[in-house]
Design an enzyme around this catalytic site. Sequence first.
Site, PDB file in Angstrom:
ATOM      1  N   GLY A   1      -3.637  22.715 -62.658  1.00 56.80           N
ATOM      2  CA  GLY A   1      -2.515  23.449 -62.072  1.00 56.80           C
ATOM      3  C   GLY A   1      -1.315  23.454 -62.982  1.00 56.80           C
ATOM      4  O   GLY A   1      -1.454  23.487 -64.205  1.00 56.80           O
ATOM      5  N   SER A   2      -0.147  23.364 -62.377  1.00 57.89           N
ATOM      6  CA  SER A   2       1.093  23.482 -63.148  1.00 57.89           C
ATOM      7  C   SER A   2       1.447  22.168 -63.838  1.00 57.89           C
ATOM      8  O   SER A   2       0.986  21.095 -63.450  1.00 57.89           O
ATOM      9  CB  SER A   2       2.241  23.863 -62.220  1.00 57.89           C
ATOM     10  OG  SER A   2       2.517  22.783 -61.344  1.00 57.89           O
TER      11      SER A   2
ATOM     12  N   GLY B   1       3.255  19.927 -61.233  1.00 65.57           N
ATOM     13  CA  GLY B   1       2.340  19.252 -60.309  1.00 65.57           C
ATOM     14  C   GLY B   1       1.550  18.147 -61.001  1.00 65.57           C
ATOM     15  O   GLY B   1       1.448  17.028 -60.493  1.00 65.57           O
ATOM     16  N   GLY B   2       1.025  18.460 -62.169  1.00 67.36           N
ATOM     17  CA  GLY B   2       0.214  17.479 -62.897  1.00 67.36           C
ATOM     18  C   GLY B   2       1.029  16.269 -63.314  1.00 67.36           C
ATOM     19  O   GLY B   2       0.583  15.129 -63.181  1.00 67.36           O
TER      20      GLY B   2
ATOM     21  N   GLU C   1      -5.105  19.106 -66.058  1.00 71.12           N
ATOM     22  CA  GLU C   1      -5.079  20.247 -66.972  1.00 71.12           C
ATOM     23  C   GLU C   1      -3.894  21.073 -66.507  1.00 71.12           C
ATOM     24  O   GLU C   1      -3.874  21.570 -65.381  1.00 71.12           O
ATOM     25  CB  GLU C   1      -6.410  20.999 -66.875  1.00 71.12           C
ATOM     26  CG  GLU C   1      -6.609  22.017 -67.980  1.00 71.12           C
ATOM     27  CD  GLU C   1      -6.093  23.388 -67.590  1.00 71.12           C
ATOM     28  OE1 GLU C   1      -4.851  23.573 -67.561  1.00 71.12           O
ATOM     29  OE2 GLU C   1      -6.923  24.253 -67.313  1.00 71.12           O
TER      30      GLU C   1
ATOM     31  N   CYS D   1      -5.482  29.727 -67.238  1.00 67.35           N
ATOM     32  CA  CYS D   1      -4.892  28.628 -68.011  1.00 67.35           C
ATOM     33  C   CYS D   1      -4.809  29.010 -69.479  1.00 67.35           C
ATOM     34  O   CYS D   1      -4.009  28.466 -70.226  1.00 67.35           O
ATOM     35  CB  CYS D   1      -5.744  27.374 -67.929  1.00 67.35           C
ATOM     36  SG  CYS D   1      -6.296  26.991 -66.275  1.00 67.35           S
TER      37      CYS D   1
END
Lengths: 483, 483
Positions: free
Chosen positions: A199-200, A203-204, A223, A260
Amino acid sequence: MNYDHIFQDAQEAFLQFKKISGKSKAGFLRKIASNIEAEKTTLIPLASSESNLPEGRITGELGRTVGQIKLFADLVEEGSWVEAVIDHANPERTPAPKPDLRRFLTALGPVVVFGASNFPLAFSTAGGDTISALAAGCPVIYKGHPAHPKTSELVGQLISKAVADSGLPFGLFTHIEGGVEEGQELVKHRMAKAVAFTGSYKGGKAIFDLANQREEPIPVFAEMGSVNPIITLENKLGSNIEGLAKSFVSSLTLGAGQFCTNPGLIMVPQIHTDAFCNAVKKEIKEIAAAPMLHEGIAKAYYDSLAKLKSKEELEWLQINSAEDIIKAHPALAKITANDWLEDDLFQEEVFGSFAIVVIYKDSEELLAIARKLQGQLTITLWGEEEELSQKSALINLLEEKCGRLLFKGVPTGVEVGYAMQHGGPYPSTSDSRSTSVGAYAIKRFARPIAFQDMPEKLLPDALKESNPLGIWRMIDGELNNRY
Amino acid sequence: MNYDHIFQDAQEAFLQFKKISGKSKAGFLRKIASNIEAEKTTLIPLASSESNLPEGRITGELGRTVGQIKLFADLVEEGSWVEAVIDHANPERTPAPKPDLRRFLTALGPVVVFGASNFPLAFSTAGGDTISALAAGCPVIYKGHPAHPKTSELVGQLISKAVADSGLPFGLFTHIEGGVEEGQELVKHRMAKAVAFTGSYKGGKAIFDLANQREEPIPVFAEMGSVNPIITLENKLGSNIEGLAKSFVSSLTLGAGQFCTNPGLIMVPQIHTDAFCNAVKKEIKEIAAAPMLHEGIAKAYYDSLAKLKSKEELEWLQINSAEDIIKAHPALAKITANDWLEDDLFQEEVFGSFAIVVIYKDSEELLAIARKLQGQLTITLWGEEEELSQKSALINLLEEKCGRLLFKGVPTGVEVGYAMQHGGPYPSTSDSRSTSVGAYAIKRFARPIAFQDMPEKLLPDALKESNPLGIWRMIDGELNNRY
């Protein structure tokens, strides 16, 4: 929210599941794949309606999801992925006798997996993270992405059905609905042993920090996307400006730019500035506004563009204002390398069909760009063979900045195989030593354990002297698959 | 302290060093080994005087250090450690042609290594961390341990001499003196790409936290020690109480108990309580007070014992007060499993010759102990084959708690080979997926990179179609070493 029962069930399932044969594990994984295929006429329109992605795209994604599962099934059935190593004893050695030592990879334990919004199937409930964790022997506690709740729940049921039909403990897979708070509780749970996320960056990074602040820190495989620069060299670009502009625009705008690996930066030699920009403008005008995954993502896209619009270094080649709350137009801006080098904002990912064309003067400026680049999932270098052969310093630098370096084609379209590396230096992922696509994604969820002087009868099959599994093993320093 | 120049030199050295052949790298490593051997008559007494470890022990450690270096030299000369993987193109594939993808391991970049106090040679300047990082292709910025500054400096010179004699850039290895503050600056430096550490939980955890709080978090491979429980089963222990008591005491007190793997816990079935305790007491009385590595360590040892003495659950079998500021006596206490289960303090490592004998009543209590155990470098299970065959649930649990599970002998004496795993679940290490001893320690310092459609001429030798290195590679899903 109290997830104790879920994790206890997962832990119990783990102790049983990690002992089953690779063959049984493969059978279980193939059941998941066939359950998904059997439901495809329901799943495809459902996932399409929840994600705004066209049915054709979802059909491809379903095929990819099933293909991934079969790859991991083959991998665990064959069995050599456990990296079995045997060093035989030598009781005669002086000054001390040498013990018998045998080492292989064993599963980590219960793993928390987060679903991704942009791949409702291939990076979600039965996506690469879930399947590679199960393949390694880890139970999965899966938090569905709120953007596609029904797809997520249905695939969850298909996995649980495969668990039941294989006679495996139900704690092996749990589907959880929820938002940020539920996700945090899962990451913080003391029985969780690893986390996988796609995700973003925001968030990560939040999950990464939370996992490291636990009493027992656990690995996070996040990722987090990147801008996937394409670097063009003079002769190659000059040989086919229109064709390459077309390839670039089609990769940039594929799936409304929600990959991505979509290329958000392209480096162009000064001499081709006008020709390339004109070609790209012509191509991009043909692209209609496309619905994004959900309103929040469309809003974030236009907010990012608004932020960039205040930057006077950017010359806009294509920009439209928002047409409605869900559809987005592709956008494109141009900047000189000199200006680009001054501000990290120009290499922040804008999720959607937006790219910056960076105009560079010479090789020195290109090297400066390469030095300045943050970690990327991919970098693409378009050059004629002869040009490339003079660019070893550039290539050497670019290797340090990415997980995959392409010399042809475009970065979107990530092959699922053995040689894929989908994971680059920070901030594109939280752990450049791992991949989230391809066979070796399984290695994230396993750790080595060594057995010293273990009685033959107790040894796992992978380490028994007779090699009953017929797998490849490193024996006394030599690789072989004798049995 | 400003380390910018050092890291810039290291980064420059890196870009050059990562391209040299495995053969040249092996030659360089072997030069380090021969430089150390050539200085052994100076090094042995020097390291012995700085560490208070007897010359015999240092002589063995020097042999181990040289052996380690040769192992890594052999590994990189052979070359298969890079895990080369090739998936060939298929231009005919539909719906999209398949690209050519080739993946192998590439070095991370400049690595910070911390020396350990308890192994002035084998885990210090030219120890396993430095050498495995260099073998992977990473320059090393090494912070010497202040407990043995002269040994550290001399070995550093021997490495730098090998760098120069091999015609390699001097930035490849830098020796730095300093304390906590210098160490922190190194870990925080933006050009550092990984950290290796062997030492206390407190030290390792501080480095781990610092590295994760960086703008770009980097991996930390910290080996932080553990209590390395020995679990004895009734029949096995009953068959040879005195012999096993002797083995245990000798492992406990080896090198004044200053090994990462010295056993600080032993689980004994109730029926053998008196016989075992008497045998152990008899053995331990024979052990003279031994000098510890330095005064700080001796003080910490006695401080820990003082803290434990306030615990009335412990019955002391052997305890002496401090004789002088550097020498320490072995100490031993006994506790019931019931009491042991109540307080985590009883499994905290006391660095030195101290152990707790835990008396358990039955299999249930033993399973409860196994569940309660924190992550360990090693666990040892002494049982007759028949007893062991009835203990699969126990063994299954123990596997989750350690990196190496022994069935004979004692945990001290860590083999340096292919099958060794020296690294267990947290808190024994910060990353259970890595080992700090043995050939695979090299994998800590490398990450995969994939090349897509790279022209043959530009490919690294390991990935060239003709396999000029003759290494093992995974080609289209099949392992082979054709060339």
